[in-house]
Scaffold this motif. Sequence first.
Motif, PDB file in Angstrom:
ATOM      1  N   TYR A  17       0.655  -1.310  -0.053  1.00 16.31           N
ATOM      2  CA  TYR A  17      -0.087   0.038   0.087  1.00 16.31           C
ATOM      3  C   TYR A  17       0.964   1.252  -0.021  1.00 16.31           C
ATOM      4  N   GLN A  18       2.263   1.045  -0.300  1.00 17.68           N
ATOM      5  CA  GLN A  18       3.230   2.473  -0.377  1.00 17.68           C
ATOM      6  C   GLN A  18       2.931   3.156   0.969  1.00 17.68           C
ATOM      7  N   LEU A  19       2.932   2.726   2.258  1.00 14.29           N
ATOM      8  CA  LEU A  19       2.580   3.309   3.243  1.00 14.29           C
ATOM      9  C   LEU A  19       3.498   4.400   3.729  1.00 14.29           C
ATOM     10  N   ALA A  20       5.088   3.785   3.234  1.00 16.36           N
ATOM     11  CA  ALA A  20       6.183   4.635   3.738  1.00 16.36           C
ATOM     12  C   ALA A  20       6.671   5.551   2.795  1.00 16.36           C
ATOM     13  N   SER A  21       5.978   5.890   1.546  1.00 16.13           N
ATOM     14  CA  SER A  21       6.286   6.535   0.456  1.00 16.13           C
ATOM     15  C   SER A  21       6.567   8.034   0.895  1.00 16.13           C
ATOM     16  N   GLU A  22       6.074   8.670   1.999  1.00 15.31           N
ATOM     17  CA  GLU A  22       6.415   9.923   2.150  1.00 15.31           C
ATOM     18  C   GLU A  22       7.044   9.882   3.366  1.00 15.31           C
ATOM     19  N   ALA A  23       7.693   8.852   4.055  1.00 15.74           N
ATOM     20  CA  ALA A  23       8.353   8.864   5.265  1.00 15.74           C
ATOM     21  C   ALA A  23      10.110   8.663   4.907  1.00 15.74           C
ATOM     22  N   ASP A  24      10.670   9.124   6.105  1.00 12.84           N
ATOM     23  CA  ASP A  24      12.078   8.990   6.129  1.00 12.84           C
ATOM     24  C   ASP A  24      12.165   7.411   6.333  1.00 12.84           C
ATOM     25  N   PRO A  25      13.582   6.936   5.798  1.00 11.28           N
ATOM     26  CA  PRO A  25      13.769   5.487   6.263  1.00 11.28           C
ATOM     27  C   PRO A  25      13.568   5.168   7.671  1.00 11.28           C
ATOM     28  N   GLN A  26      13.098   3.857   7.964  1.00 12.95           N
ATOM     29  CA  GLN A  26      13.012   3.533   9.352  1.00 12.95           C
ATOM     30  C   GLN A  26      14.367   2.913   9.718  1.00 12.95           C
ATOM     31  N   HIS A  27      14.829   3.349  10.944  1.00 14.73           N
ATOM     32  CA  HIS A  27      15.938   2.962  11.758  1.00 14.73           C
ATOM     33  C   HIS A  27      15.699   1.787  12.763  1.00 14.73           C
ATOM     34  N   TYR A  28      16.810   1.077  12.938  1.00 14.73           N
ATOM     35  CA  TYR A  28      16.628  -0.254  13.973  1.00 14.73           C
ATOM     36  C   TYR A  28      17.823  -0.235  14.598  1.00 14.73           C
ATOM     37  N   ALA A  29      17.564  -0.641  15.819  1.00 16.79           N
ATOM     38  CA  ALA A  29      18.886  -1.181  16.671  1.00 16.79           C
ATOM     39  C   ALA A  29      18.580  -2.691  17.054  1.00 16.79           C
ATOM     40  N   ILE A  30      19.548  -3.513  17.586  1.00 19.32           N
ATOM     41  CA  ILE A  30      19.482  -4.821  18.081  1.00 19.32           C
ATOM     42  C   ILE A  30      19.589  -4.588  19.673  1.00 19.32           C
ATOM     43  N   GLY A  31      18.636  -5.330  20.410  1.00 16.50           N
ATOM     44  CA  GLY A  31      18.796  -5.258  21.851  1.00 16.50           C
ATOM     45  C   GLY A  31      19.212  -6.670  22.347  1.00 16.50           C
ATOM     46  N   LEU A  32      20.161  -6.914  22.864  1.00 20.56           N
ATOM     47  CA  LEU A  32      20.290  -7.961  23.769  1.00 20.56           C
ATOM     48  C   LEU A  32      20.416  -7.959  25.348  1.00 20.56           C
ATOM     49  N   LYS A  33      19.665  -9.052  25.946  1.00 15.52           N
ATOM     50  CA  LYS A  33      19.455  -8.932  27.114  1.00 15.52           C
ATOM     51  C   LYS A  33      19.688 -10.316  27.910  1.00 15.52           C
ATOM     52  N   GLU A  34      20.128 -10.148  29.281  1.00  8.36           N
ATOM     53  CA  GLU A  34      20.128 -11.249  30.250  1.00  8.36           C
ATOM     54  C   GLU A  34      19.304 -10.935  31.356  1.00  8.36           C
ATOM     55  N   LEU A  35      19.000 -12.005  31.870  1.00 11.72           N
ATOM     56  CA  LEU A  35      18.414 -11.989  33.307  1.00 11.72           C
ATOM     57  C   LEU A  35      19.351 -12.747  34.076  1.00 11.72           C
ATOM     58  N   TRP A  36      19.718 -12.048  35.298  1.00 10.16           N
ATOM     59  CA  TRP A  36      20.591 -12.637  36.369  1.00 10.16           C
ATOM     60  C   TRP A  36      19.982 -12.770  37.774  1.00 10.16           C
ATOM     61  N   GLU A  37      20.319 -13.390  38.589  1.00 12.98           N
ATOM     62  CA  GLU A  37      20.022 -13.526  40.091  1.00 12.98           C
ATOM     63  C   GLU A  37      21.436 -13.024  40.728  1.00 12.98           C
ATOM     64  N   ILE A  38      21.451 -12.160  41.511  1.00 14.91           N
ATOM     65  CA  ILE A  38      22.667 -11.550  42.003  1.00 14.91           C
ATOM     66  C   ILE A  38      22.856 -11.759  43.502  1.00 14.91           C
ATOM     67  N   ASP A  39      23.785 -11.458  43.804  1.00  8.01           N
ATOM     68  CA  ASP A  39      23.928 -11.645  45.582  1.00  8.01           C
ATOM     69  C   ASP A  39      22.944 -10.508  46.110  1.00  8.01           C
ATOM     70  N   PRO A  40      22.036 -10.914  47.095  1.00  8.60           N
ATOM     71  CA  PRO A  40      21.230  -9.941  47.976  1.00  8.60           C
ATOM     72  C   PRO A  40      21.903  -8.649  48.307  1.00  8.60           C
ATOM     73  N   SER A  41      23.139  -8.799  48.908  1.00 10.46           N
ATOM     74  CA  SER A  41      24.060  -7.658  49.271  1.00 10.46           C
ATOM     75  C   SER A  41      24.248  -6.480  48.248  1.00 10.46           C
ATOM     76  N   LYS A  42      24.167  -6.999  47.004  1.00 12.90           N
ATOM     77  CA  LYS A  42      24.337  -6.149  45.909  1.00 12.90           C
ATOM     78  C   LYS A  42      23.004  -5.545  45.276  1.00 12.90           C
ATOM     79  N   HIS A  43      22.087  -5.801  45.607  1.00 19.91           N
ATOM     80  CA  HIS A  43      20.715  -5.764  44.911  1.00 19.91           C
ATOM     81  C   HIS A  43      20.056  -4.425  45.712  1.00 19.91           C
ATOM     82  N   GLU A  44      19.659  -3.478  44.884  1.00 17.55           N
ATOM     83  CA  GLU A  44      19.001  -2.305  44.889  1.00 17.55           C
ATOM     84  C   GLU A  44      17.915  -2.295  44.244  1.00 17.55           C
ATOM     85  N   LEU A  45      16.609  -2.602  44.781  1.00 20.41           N
ATOM     86  CA  LEU A  45      15.164  -2.562  44.199  1.00 20.41           C
ATOM     87  C   LEU A  45      15.053  -1.237  43.425  1.00 20.41           C
TER      88      LEU A  45
END
Length: 548
Positions: free
Chosen positions: A196-224
Amino acid sequence: MEYDVVIVGGGPSGLSAAIRLKQLAEKNGQEINVCLVEKGSEVGAHILSGAVFEPRALDELLPNWKELGAPLNAPVKRDELHFFYSPQKSFRFLDFMIPTPMHNHGNYVISLGNLCRWLATQAEGLGVEIYPGFAAQEVIIEDGAVRGVQIGDLGVGHNGEPKEGVYTPGMELRAKYTLFAEGCRGHLGKRLIEKYQLASEADPQHYAIGLKELWEIDPSKHELGLVVHGAGWPLQTLGTDSTGGSFLYHLENNQVVVGLIVDLSYTNPYLSPFDEFQRFKHHPVAAKYLEGGKRLSYGARAIVKGGLNSLPKLVFPGGALIGDDAGKLNFAKIKGSHTAMKSGMLAAEAIAEKLQAGSEGADLLTNYPEKFKASWLYEELYKSRSFGAAIHKFGALIGGTINWIEQNIFGGKAPWHLRDLKKDHETLKLAKDSEKIIYPKPDGKLSFDKLSSVFLSSTNHEEDQPVHLKLKDPSIPIDQNLPKYDEPAQRYCPAGVYEVVTAPTGGKRFQINAQNCVHCKTCDIKDPAQNIVWVAPEGTGGPNYANM
């Protein structure tokens, strides 16, 4: 199966649209049948975000969310912003030096996947039909108008032939209106933008890649509730011309999430976002929290960041784009969940008005872009319109200073308007003109290899199915990309999907390990020949993120 509205994607925009449609139906005495399909094994399985969450849209959608038990359990207590100028050293900005949109008072550190799981229960309670494990594979278009989607067949073998005893043809989900809420670089949204040529009047779209990890850490280092952001090393101090930033957020239960965002406008084909992320965790600002901890999960996802300048037209006959399928993330805030939710709500309000007027869906939802233009969402994206371009053109320090002036002094309404017109896949320099990057070996304590990381994403695909990473021309990876760019797919993929394999005779071939794919879509974006096309695999395939 016939519905009033079909929604493709169980992320924040799709679920918010579904909830708002049912709320308006009850308020107006309407009957609106809503179906939502999600390609993941469950709602939330494919959701990956930082995430610091601004509750503005949630306050509007479900004002009693606290009483309903929404999983917002870690209010932000404190912000830190660092500039890393070496592998060991950094400068911490004082609060007044941080651009206004990056202050997080009143926000929450959350798992967006868990929030989506909770939103799904709210939607189902209102009567929305939700079908996880079903991947929308084709758009149904009749007489120029979208009339729904075709679900992919189940039980198709690698050779494209139905497997005996398990083959199930995909059903058609037909609707008066179809909303596409697939997230960044949705494979159907991409096709609709082109058709449908929806981007015909828009600037080029830009992207990033996000990389993520979930960790369990020492409670003494944790700051909610502690939120730590960073820029600079390892990206901008290696001659890579890359920009991006890091994050480390403290959740409940002694858990933190740590991640790196790498703009896909980078120029050095030897850059590996995954290895940059592993390197980053050794910086003292991150290592002081992670040392002695346990890595629980890993994931990666492309991020849409062009902002207002790159927004396509939102509507076409019979439907609309919402959320990150339309590019609604506010990169100045590094947040897209509240903006996605609001866009879904606005589209739902537009559809409810049309259905109440007796529309059958062939006309344009012109009231949706009108509502968007009149909303706080448009105002927010307008104020951030130059943010990404400033960083791309001038780097983290100078670009960040320009953004600080625009946001803190002009309130997002500076007299200038910066734009970035170069597409991300056009930015790579030739390998012969680029500096090779030698990454340190992972130590197994803070840094890890790709395959052990993919294992933690719980990624799985039915092996005997057609490869969902399509090459327009199978010869290009070896004949063109390898001599020109040392085939960058080997490095930009965060899951080890692409390999250049050398045969005993010395010949080379391009190998696709589709089983590893975490559905990040980076290959579809960054391939310099635009030769790789990501399509949805069989339903339930892909990662199964928990608490991400």
